[in-house]
Each structure stands twice: as C-alpha cells, then as structure tokens.
Design an enzyme around this catalytic site. Sequence first.
Site, PDB file in Angstrom:
ATOM      1  N   HIS A 126      -7.357  -4.291  10.498  1.00 44.63           N
ATOM      2  CA  HIS A 126      -7.098  -4.057   9.073  1.00 44.63           C
ATOM      3  C   HIS A 126      -5.790  -4.713   8.635  1.00 44.63           C
ATOM      4  O   HIS A 126      -4.870  -4.890   9.424  1.00 44.63           O
ATOM      5  CB  HIS A 126      -7.167  -2.566   8.705  1.00 44.63           C
ATOM      6  CG  HIS A 126      -6.016  -1.709   9.094  1.00 44.63           C
ATOM      7  ND1 HIS A 126      -6.135  -0.628   9.944  1.00 44.63           N
ATOM      8  CD2 HIS A 126      -4.705  -1.724   8.740  1.00 44.63           C
ATOM      9  CE1 HIS A 126      -4.965  -0.045  10.077  1.00 44.63           C
ATOM     10  NE2 HIS A 126      -4.074  -0.688   9.364  1.00 44.63           N
ATOM     11  N   ASN A 169      -7.746  -2.247  14.473  1.00 44.04           N
ATOM     12  CA  ASN A 169      -9.123  -2.619  14.136  1.00 44.04           C
ATOM     13  C   ASN A 169      -9.171  -3.848  13.222  1.00 44.04           C
ATOM     14  O   ASN A 169     -10.192  -4.132  12.616  1.00 44.04           O
ATOM     15  CB  ASN A 169      -9.847  -1.431  13.476  1.00 44.04           C
ATOM     16  CG  ASN A 169      -9.123  -0.935  12.225  1.00 44.04           C
ATOM     17  OD1 ASN A 169      -8.169  -1.568  11.767  1.00 44.04           O
ATOM     18  ND2 ASN A 169      -9.575   0.179  11.675  1.00 44.04           N
ATOM     19  N   GLU A 187      -9.756  -1.553   5.487  1.00 41.16           N
ATOM     20  CA  GLU A 187     -10.382  -1.207   6.758  1.00 41.16           C
ATOM     21  C   GLU A 187     -11.646  -2.045   6.965  1.00 41.16           C
ATOM     22  O   GLU A 187     -12.181  -2.610   6.017  1.00 41.16           O
ATOM     23  CB  GLU A 187     -10.764   0.280   6.741  1.00 41.16           C
ATOM     24  CG  GLU A 187      -9.583   1.232   6.567  1.00 41.16           C
ATOM     25  CD  GLU A 187      -8.832   1.507   7.880  1.00 41.16           C
ATOM     26  OE1 GLU A 187      -8.947   0.698   8.823  1.00 41.16           O
ATOM     27  OE2 GLU A 187      -8.131   2.535   7.941  1.00 41.16           O
ATOM     28  N   ASP A 219       0.821  -1.208   0.000  1.00 40.22           N
ATOM     29  CA  ASP A 219       0.000   0.000   0.000  1.00 40.22           C
ATOM     30  C   ASP A 219       0.857   1.260   0.000  1.00 40.22           C
ATOM     31  O   ASP A 219       2.078   1.199   0.189  1.00 40.22           O
ATOM     32  CB  ASP A 219      -0.970  -0.004   1.197  1.00 40.22           C
ATOM     33  CG  ASP A 219      -0.299  -0.343   2.531  1.00 40.22           C
ATOM     34  OD1 ASP A 219       0.945  -0.357   2.593  1.00 40.22           O
ATOM     35  OD2 ASP A 219      -1.025  -0.589   3.502  1.00 40.22           O
TER      36      ASP A 219
HETATM   37  C1  GLP Z   1      -0.651   0.710   8.552  1.00 39.24           C
HETATM   38  C2  GLP Z   1      -0.265  -0.154   7.370  1.00 39.24           C
HETATM   39  C3  GLP Z   1      -0.474  -1.626   7.650  1.00 39.24           C
HETATM   40  C4  GLP Z   1       0.136  -1.973   8.987  1.00 39.24           C
HETATM   41  C5  GLP Z   1      -0.544  -1.193  10.078  1.00 39.24           C
HETATM   42  C6  GLP Z   1      -0.023  -1.503  11.461  1.00 39.24           C
HETATM   43  O1  GLP Z   1      -1.985   1.053   8.582  1.00 39.24           O
HETATM   44  N1  GLP Z   1      -0.990   0.184   6.184  1.00 39.24           N
HETATM   45  O2  GLP Z   1       0.111  -2.392   6.608  1.00 39.24           O
HETATM   46  O3  GLP Z   1      -0.008  -3.367   9.223  1.00 39.24           O
HETATM   47  O4  GLP Z   1      -0.333   0.183   9.822  1.00 39.24           O
HETATM   48  O5  GLP Z   1       1.130  -0.751  11.687  1.00 39.24           O
HETATM   49  P1  GLP Z   1       2.175  -1.028  12.818  1.00 39.24           P
HETATM   50  O6  GLP Z   1       2.931  -2.234  12.378  1.00 39.24           O
HETATM   51  O7  GLP Z   1       3.049   0.193  12.869  1.00 39.24           O
HETATM   52  O8  GLP Z   1       1.410  -1.263  14.080  1.00 39.24           O
END
Ligand code: GLP
Length: 242
Positions: free
Chosen positions: A138, A136, A143, A67
């Site tokens: 995702h 959440n 989402e 992404d």
């Molecule tokens: C973002 C990314 C996800 C990631 C999530 C959790 O929203 N798009 O790919 O898994 O954050 O991030 P973190 O690993 O910093 O908790």
Amino acid sequence: MNVQVYKDPAQIGKAVATLFAAQVVKNPDCILGMATGSTPLPTYGALVELYEQGVVDFSTVRSFNLDEYVGISRSHEQSYYRFMFDNLFSKINIKPENVQVPFPASENLEDDCAAYDAAIDAAGGVDLQILGIGHNGHIAFNEPASVFPFGTHIVDLTQSTIEANKRFFDSIDDVPRRAMTMGIGTIMKAREIVIVATGADKADAACAMINGPVDPQCPASVLQLHPAVTAFLDEASASRLG
Ligand code: GLP
C-alpha cells in the site's frame, strides 16, 4: 522507475533530504508532499539538520500530507498531524498555515475528501512527493483492491495494516479502523515522486512494486507508470530484486 540502493536507512535519509532541499532551493514556493510512518524519519532528521545549517529555508514552502486516521483528534499523539509537527514542522521554519494534513472531521467525510483534492489543485499540485510502502504494497492508505482509487477518499484499513500500526497504540483495539487518504490518482499527479523502502520486511513489497505487474493488488506498482519516480531501497529491502 529509477532504483537506487543504499547501505542503510541513514544514508537514504541524507540522499532524500538533499533532493528535498534542492527542490526548495530551486523553487522556494514549491509544494512538498509529505508522508508519515517510520520510513521517512531519517529523511526528516536530515532535513532538520540541513535547515539548522542554513542550507534551506522553508518560509515560503507549502505542504500536503498523504493521509490521516478517521476518529482521532489532531492533538492525539498518534495523529498524523501531530506526527508531522513532532518530527518535522516544529523543527523547521515552515509556516503552520502553509501545511495541510487531511482532516476528516466534518459531517460529510466525502466533502472533506473533495475539498482536499481541490486545495491541492488550487495550490498548483505537488512538486515532490515522498512515499513509504506498506507490507502489502500500500501507498498512503491505498490498500490492495480490484481497481486503483482515483481521488482522495475514505478507506477501511486492512487487518494487516491494523496489525502493522498497532505498535504505536496501547492495544490493537485503539487503532482506528478508517482513514482519509490521497487516492492513487492524486499521488500520480505529483510532478516527481520518491518512494522509500527499508528493512527486510519490505523486500517482498519492494520487489512486487518494481518487478511485478502493474496491479491494484500491489498499489505501489502503479508507480511504474509515472515518468519521474525514484525508489530508494536499503540493502535489506533490495534483497529480492535479483
Ligand atoms: C502507514 C502509512 C503509510 C506508510 C506505511 C508504512 O500505513 N499510511 O503512508 O507508508 O504505514 O509505514 P512504515 O514506514 O512505518 O513502515
């Protein structure tokens, strides 16, 4: 879903990096699916170590990232493109022309999304995908929703994701409101998937993903339907599994 619990994020990083290295050794032309966020950082650090030790050669590997934010440049310090170069690509011998990060920049963002899915298919599909998980539930930027979105698409980020990601920006107003993300269908096409969740703040999401119903309100729960998924949890994120 295969679930493995490790003591801490560093141990998970070593274990997942070993899986990735084994994939590359087995198939030097493989396609790796990459993720951003803080969760994969121990894995990327351990992969760099394996590369420096001469264990793994990325010279013919190709990669696709999950992404990218809409509306910030590739050189922006919070762009996922820059994140990947800062934390992994510039530290190993993967060729810059072999890495792809979504680039939602044309007049018609839907065209960018369709082109990204077509590029993954043309490359032969992702062999091994790493994922983190949002609070959440995702995955990538899929989402909670009423349906599982299929292909790569543009999303409006939820307030909870904007809040979670504001730590990386000067202020919450600077967090982009939209992103381009692989869809759930795109992710599920990967031949093998590793999902990592670390920290007590991910315990509810990890529990819903593993023990809850398959429900688009918890996008990661769809992984229960994939034949080759391993969830790597630390003791803190596994604390609600029972
Ligand atoms: C973002 C990314 C996800 C990631 C999530 C959790 O929203 N798009 O790919 O898994 O954050 O991030 P973190 O690993 O910093 O908790």
